[in-house]
Structure formats: C-alpha cells, structure tokens
Motif scaffolding. Structure first.
Motif: not given
Length: 425
Positions: A261-265, A267-268
């Motif tokens: 769940r932390q991957v999108p953050k 990436v951003i």
C-alpha cells in the motif's frame, strides 16, 4: 551589459537565499527581457536540456533507491557494516562510512545517504557515547561517497553533458569512491584512537555471515546495475528500470518489509524528486546556453591559458574554482553551468575528458559538506540537533582527507581512467 544583468540577478538571488532553480530561471528571464529576445526561447532551451534519453536514468535510480530503502535495506546494510568493522576502535564511526559506501551503490545521491544512514547512525552513535558533533560530521562526510560509487546521479548528468558513456562514468568513479571511503575510515580511526572513543566487542563469524546473508539481496543490486551496463545487455536507462523491478520484488516478497500500500506514495515521492532535478536541469540549460552565446567558455579558457599553459597549474585552478563554487551552488546546477567551460579549458592542456569529468564531480561532492550551503552538513546537523559551528569544526579533518584524495585523482589519471579502459578491452 546583458551579461551584467544575467550575473547580477543570479548573484543577488543566491545572496537573498532564493532556491538555485528559481534563481537560474529569474536571471535567465532578466537576460532575455533585457536583450529583447523572444520569451519562447526559454521553454525551447529548457526542453532541449531535458530532452535526453540518458536522463531517464534519474527517476529510475531514485525510485529504485527509495523502494529498497523503504524495504528495509538501511537496517541490513548498517548491520553488515557493523559486523565487518564495528569491533575496531571508533567502530560505529567506521560502520557509518562502510554503510555509506554500501548504500551509495544503491541510492546514487548524497542527500538520500545522509538522511537514511544519518537517521539511524547519528542517534545510535550519540547513545553509545560518541560526541554529537563527530557523529554528525562523519555522517555528512561519508555521504559524499554515494554519488562517486556507481550508480550516480551527477555522473549521469555529466554523461548527458559531455557525450561520455554513462557506463564509463560509473566505472571511472569506482576507484576514487573506494579511495575516499578508505581514507575517511582511516581518519575516523585515528581520531577515535586519539580521543579514546568506544569500541564494540567482536560479534563473531556467525553474525558476520548472518548479516551478509541478510544484506545480500540489497548489495546484489549494485552488481545488477554494474553487470547490466558492462555486459552491454542493457542501456543505463533500461538498467534503472530493471533495478526498480528488482527493488520492488526484493522489498515486497524477499525482505517483506515493503508494504504494497506504500508503493504508490513512494512512486509519487520519487516522481516529485526526479521532477525537481529535471526542472533544475532545464533552467540550468537555459543559463548555460546564454553563457555559451556570450562566449564565456572561450573567454575563460583563453584568459587562463594566456596566463599559463602549465597542465599542473591549470588543473589546480580548476579544482580551486570548483571547490569554491561547490560552497555556494547546488551540484547539478554547477555541473551544467561550469562543466563545458572548464572542460574546454582542461582539454586545452591535454586533460582526458573522462579524467576531468571524474575529478570535477569529486570537487562538487566535497562542496556538499562545506559551509555556507553544504546540504549534507545541514541535514546531519539537524538530525544531531546541533548548530552548524561545532559540526563544521568536527568535519574539517574529513574535508582535508577528501581534498587529498581529490588531488591524487586529479594528478594521477589512471585512478579514473584505468578501470574503464580495462573493462572496454
């Protein structure tokens, strides 16, 4: 007068404390308006500066480093470094340097190294009885090894500017980076003996094996990057993308410390960091284009060569210029603005471009730890909760050590050129 407007606005912006990227933009805009040039030239030259395939390495390596860092890499690298050298006098100081050398092969940036390693090591060293100023100083100094040991964001920028292969640039930095690391470890050990810093007990070969096994997949990422480049199977950009996939798989499924769940953050955050670097590249390219249009590189080269064409003296002058500029300017901006003029000067006295590029990056890395604008210095002083003055005094021996290594690389070209030439053959 046009040039006076450009440089006057630029210097005023730095003095006031405006960020370097904005200062470059404002000074370029002032020049374009005063010279009566069409404003469209600014986005055109910005795009020309960023329109380089090799620059795609930057977001790739930043994302790979962030994924590995969030995936538990820092703790494992520190544990391995501690098992290797922590038993010596001043062992945590040596661990700090060794961890930075290992971490540098993954992050490629000194700021990431200072923040990640410093966040763990500085409080740990203080708790173990090390002075806070020494703890902050050695962390800031050792973080500069990161952009020398491949992969390296500044080396990628230099490759884009000069046309030198990024793979060659990476290899050229390997020996100087190791030299810097070893020299700082010796300096830390001498200081530790003199001031009787604590030492940890030897943890045994079992702990060494366990820590190596735990950090294996993290350290192997450096081998993946270098192996991909040297084998010719992948370009630097492709290698960066493979490193991102590798970092995700290792962090999420091998170490299991990377929450999906932390991957999108992540990436951003990586995209924001990369965008900031590329915007800086774009504005610096506009500024550099103006300098070339005003024939500043030729003026600098001819001016210095009219005074002396002694190769020894010219290299010394280049080092002094870059060390001075590194005290006040961000690394990437300084490279884009000064690299071409100074390379013109260096080639005028027969300096190999790869050799020049290597010691130019070394110079500006040292600048990250020198006042008044040493970014790594500020980060580590903030983590240690100290004012800058005591940290500056404590880091002085390490700056001297790094300058000695710089002079060795500057005057003994094989330290930079031997490994790339061997690997080419």
């Amino acid at each position: 007068m046009d040039l006076f407007v450009l440089l006057g606005t630029f210097i005023a912006g730095l003095v006031v404390g405006i960020p370097v990227a904005i200062t470059l933009a404002l000074s370029s805009l002032a020049y374009v308006l005063y010279a009566g040039l069409p404003l469209v030239v600014i986005p055109q030259k910005m795009f020309a500066g960023m329109d380089s395939f090799v620059l795609l390495c930057i977001p790739g390596f930043i994302l790979a480093g962030n994924l590995m860092n969030m995936g538990g890499i820092t703790e494992r690298i520190v544990r391995l470094a501690s098992a290797m050298v922590g038993w010596m006098r001043g062992g945590l100081g040596l661990t700090n340097v060794a961890a930075s050398m290992l971490f540098g092969g993954i992050s490629g940036t000194a700021v990431a190294d200072a923040a990640s390693i410093g966040g763990m090591m500085i409080p740990g060293m203080k708790k173990a009885g090390y002075p806070a100023d020494f703890s902050a100083a050695i962390t800031a100094a050792s973080s500069t090894v990161g952009p020398i040991i491949p992969p390296s964001v500044p080396m990628i920028i230099v490759g884009a500017l000069s046309g030198i292969s990024v793979g060659q640039m990476f290899m050229a930095g390997a020996i100087p980076g190791l030299l810097m690391g070893v020299a700082m470890m010796v300096t830390a050990w001498l200081i530790a003996r003199k001031r009787n810093f604590p030492r940890q007990p030897w943890q045994g070969f079992r702990e060494l094996l366990r820590s190596f096994t735990g950090a294996f997949w993290a350290v192997a990422m450096t081998g993946l990057i270098i192996g991909g480049l040297l084998s010719g199977l992948a370009t630097p950009t492709e290698t960066a993308i493979v490193a991102c996939i590798y970092a995700f798989v290792v962090g999420a499924f091998v170490y299991r410390d990377l929450p999906i769940r932390q991957v999108p953050k992540i990436v951003i955050d990586s995209a924001v960091s990369a965008a900031g670097i590329l915007v800086l590249v774009g504005f610096a390219n506009v500024f550099g284009w103006i300098l070339v249009a005003e024939r500043i590189p030729q003026a600098i080269a001819s001016g210095v060569l009219s005074i002396t064409d002694n190769r020894f003296v010219v290299i010394l002058l280049i080092n002094l210029i870059l060390l001075f500029v590194g005290m006040f300017m961000e690394t990437i901006a300084a490279l884009i603005i000064l690299f071409v003029p100074l390379m013109t000067l260096a080639q005028g006295v027969g300096v190999d471009p790869l050799h020049f590029a290597t010691f130019a990056v070394l110079n500006l890395m040292i600048g990250l730890t020198t006042p008044p604008v040493g970014v790594c210095l500020f980060i580590c002083a903030n983590i240690a909760r100290l004012p800058l003055a005591p940290v500056i005094r404590a880091i002085a021996p390490f700056i001297v050590t790094n300058i000695i290594v710089l002079l060795l690389v500057s005057y003994f070209p094989p330290l930079a050129t031997w490994l790339p030439s061997i690997l080419e053959n």
